[in-house]
Design a protein around this motif. Structure first.
Motif, PDB file in Angstrom:
ATOM      1  N   SER A 406      33.527 -10.598   7.491  1.00  0.00           N
ATOM      2  CA  SER A 406      33.447  -9.185   7.872  1.00  0.00           C
ATOM      3  C   SER A 406      33.771  -8.231   6.748  1.00  0.00           C
ATOM      4  N   TYR A 407      34.170  -8.746   5.579  1.00  0.00           N
ATOM      5  CA  TYR A 407      34.644  -7.857   4.521  1.00  0.00           C
ATOM      6  C   TYR A 407      33.998  -8.113   3.166  1.00  0.00           C
ATOM      7  N   SER A 408      33.012  -9.009   3.071  1.00  0.00           N
ATOM      8  CA  SER A 408      32.376  -9.272   1.775  1.00  0.00           C
ATOM      9  C   SER A 408      31.031  -9.943   1.980  1.00  0.00           C
ATOM     10  N   PHE A 409      30.268 -10.017   0.883  1.00  0.00           N
ATOM     11  CA  PHE A 409      29.006 -10.760   0.857  1.00  0.00           C
ATOM     12  C   PHE A 409      29.107 -11.815  -0.238  1.00  0.00           C
ATOM     13  N   GLU A 410      28.723 -13.052   0.067  1.00  0.00           N
ATOM     14  CA  GLU A 410      28.769 -14.136  -0.912  1.00  0.00           C
ATOM     15  C   GLU A 410      27.453 -14.172  -1.689  1.00  0.00           C
ATOM     16  N   LEU A 411      27.537 -14.023  -3.024  1.00  0.00           N
ATOM     17  CA  LEU A 411      26.364 -13.912  -3.881  1.00  0.00           C
ATOM     18  C   LEU A 411      26.002 -15.222  -4.566  1.00  0.00           C
ATOM     19  N   MET A 412      27.011 -15.991  -4.963  1.00  0.00           N
ATOM     20  CA  MET A 412      26.780 -17.178  -5.786  1.00  0.00           C
ATOM     21  C   MET A 412      27.986 -18.098  -5.681  1.00  0.00           C
ATOM     22  N   ASP A 413      27.744 -19.404  -5.772  1.00  0.00           N
ATOM     23  CA  ASP A 413      28.818 -20.398  -5.828  1.00  0.00           C
ATOM     24  C   ASP A 413      28.754 -21.108  -7.178  1.00  0.00           C
ATOM     25  N   ILE A 414      29.907 -21.289  -7.793  1.00  0.00           N
ATOM     26  CA  ILE A 414      30.003 -21.980  -9.078  1.00  0.00           C
ATOM     27  C   ILE A 414      30.968 -23.150  -8.910  1.00  0.00           C
ATOM     28  N   PHE A 415      30.530 -24.349  -9.294  1.00  0.00           N
ATOM     29  CA  PHE A 415      31.367 -25.539  -9.257  1.00  0.00           C
ATOM     30  C   PHE A 415      31.687 -25.942 -10.690  1.00  0.00           C
ATOM     31  N   LEU A 416      32.976 -26.169 -10.961  1.00  0.00           N
ATOM     32  CA  LEU A 416      33.425 -26.501 -12.313  1.00  0.00           C
ATOM     33  C   LEU A 416      34.397 -27.668 -12.277  1.00  0.00           C
ATOM     34  N   GLY A 417      34.277 -28.571 -13.247  1.00  0.00           N
ATOM     35  CA  GLY A 417      35.246 -29.642 -13.418  1.00  0.00           C
ATOM     36  C   GLY A 417      36.007 -29.446 -14.713  1.00  0.00           C
TER      37      GLY A 417
END
Length: 448
Positions: A406-417
């Motif tokens: 209700s308070y944001s929009f998800e634009l991209m996911d980044i996975f890092l090791g």
């Protein structure tokens, strides 16, 4: 000696159906070492079970899934999924239909229904269960009086990704949250009611609280939020991993990153396992995977159970692959085949891994620029393990994104090791500076 034919080799492999998957996850599951012994088949696509907009027909999805499975040359040996409702419900019904190992539809429904789950939890953990009240947002007098003292959370009995979840601090916010629920709660409420109709009448939710209800719940937030991944096998609950969740934004309610393995004392993880084992036993949940979210106060040791999801978390899958050498779909499939799952091996490319959710906290906007593939490839030369999932495209109206909190929009996911937390933090900073979005602000389209 003649080699077995391709057809015979195919029949020798276990037929494993993945409901609601996509190419990204199918490929990841295919890299599990044991996958050479499995014939992996996708049943329904992610876009079938999580359409970008509008309602969906649960009965039609169930019938289509059965039709696809019946079209294979033999019955399935296992059926799993990694998405929230309706996939959890579909998997439970399909496994019952084909006589396969899985948690029962009744147990899955009790976990998925937020009010029902709290009522069950109260029976075995009254001192640990937050106060909750069922709220019919369509009742004419719903707005007349708040269901409990402010502040509290208002959220639907069935949703996911924190959609329609509002922290309500006073009467005007309560009114706006009720209005938002009336506008959109049916998107999952009606399909959830269709699922509930498959349950025996004596195993329906209490007090007629159906899928178009919301709940008011007292605040239980603590400093740390973490998730236990585990399973119940023949009545015994096992926790095999803990993942820390970090938050950001208004009310600190939007998830910003996951970190695996969580830096938590083993006694905290064990205490969480004991809590969820007690609740799941009361629910009647057996032979299924789970992920359970907890709030934890390091100073007092207090643990508050937030919610039980009767599935593995697909968001954690790349983290398991980086740290353990393969996704934890392995454990879910082993369980669905009737075996006790192996422990994660910790034989991946990195000792630690994290997922970062890149968000816009604007009221609304039009995406005018997204990071290009060249930007990502330049980063990959420095960070070989990086995985980027773009969730928007140029010209995207953020208000059209489905299933957002209700308070944001998800634009991209980044996975890092990485080798340690400091390396991952530095890598994230580099990604943040290199992968830029341009959002044109627009008028408000929804309650915030």
């Amino acid at each position: 000696m003649a080699k077995p034919s391709a057809a015979k080799r195919s029949r020798a492999r276990k037929l494993v159906c993945i409901v609601g998957s996509d190419d990204f996850h199918q490929s990841m599951i295919g890299r599990v070492p044991e996958a050479k012994n499995w014939r992996l088949e996708q049943v329904l696509h992610r876009t079938d079970v999580q359409p970008s907009r509008g309602a969906f027909d649960f009965d039609a999805l169930y019938a289509k899934a059965r039709s696809i499975i019946d079209g294979f040359d033999r019955p399935p040996d296992a059926i799993i999924g990694h998405l929230d409702f309706p996939v959890t419900a579909l998997v439970s019904l399909l496994c019952r239909h084909y006589g396969l190992t899985a948690a029962s539809p009744e147990a899955v429904a009790r976990c998925e229904h937020k009010f029902w789950m709290r009522e069950i939890q109260r029976k075995v953990q009254p001192e640990r269960t937050p106060k909750v009240r069922a709220v019919n947002p369509f009742a004419p007098d719903a707005i007349d009086k708040a269901p409990m003292p402010f502040p509290f959370w208002l959220k639907p009995v069935k949703g996911h990704s924190s959609m329609l979840g509002f922290r309500v601090r006073e009467a005007s916010e309560y009114g706006r949250a009720l209005h938002a629920c009336r506008q959109a709660i049916h998107r999952y409420g009606e399909p959830f009611n269709a699922f509930l109709a498959y349950l025996p009448e004596n195993t329906r939710p209490p007090n007629g609280v159906d899928g178009n209800y919301a709940i008011a719940e007292e605040l239980i937030s603590e400093e740390q939020l973490f998730t236990i991944e585990g399973y119940v096998h023949k009545g015994k609950a096992t926790a095999y991993a803990a993942i820390e969740s970090r938050r950001t934004g208004k009310h600190m309610s939007s998830l910003s990153s996951y970190h695996y393995p969580a830096e938590l004392p083993e006694k905290v993880v064990e205490a969480g396992r004991e809590q969820v084992a007690e609740v799941l036993a009361q629910v009647g949940f057996d032979n299924g995977p789970f992920n359970v979210e907890f709030f934890h106060d390091p100073a007092s040791g207090r643990l508050n159970l937030l919610e039980i999801n009767p599935r593995l978390s697909k968001s954690h899958s790349p983290l398991f692959e980086m740290v353990d050498g393969c996704t934890h779909h392995k454990q879910a499939i082993q369980l669905a085949l009737g075996r006790k799952p192996d422990k994660p091996a910790r034989k991946g490319t990195s000792p630690m891994a994290a997922k970062f959710m890149v968000r816009s906290h604007e009221a609304n906007g039009i995406v005018r620029r997204v990071p290009g593939q060249d930007d990502i490839e330049r980063l990959r030369r420095l960070l070989p393990d990086i995985v980027v999932q773009m969730l928007v495209e140029e010209g995207q109206d953020l208000a059209d994104l489905a299933d957002q909190d209700s308070y944001s929009f998800e634009l991209m996911d980044i996975f890092l090791g990485g080798g340690d937390a400091e390396f991952i933090a530095d890598a994230h900073d580099r990604c943040r500076d290199s992968l830029a979005f341009l959002i044109q602000p627009m008028p408000r389209h929804r309650v915030r």
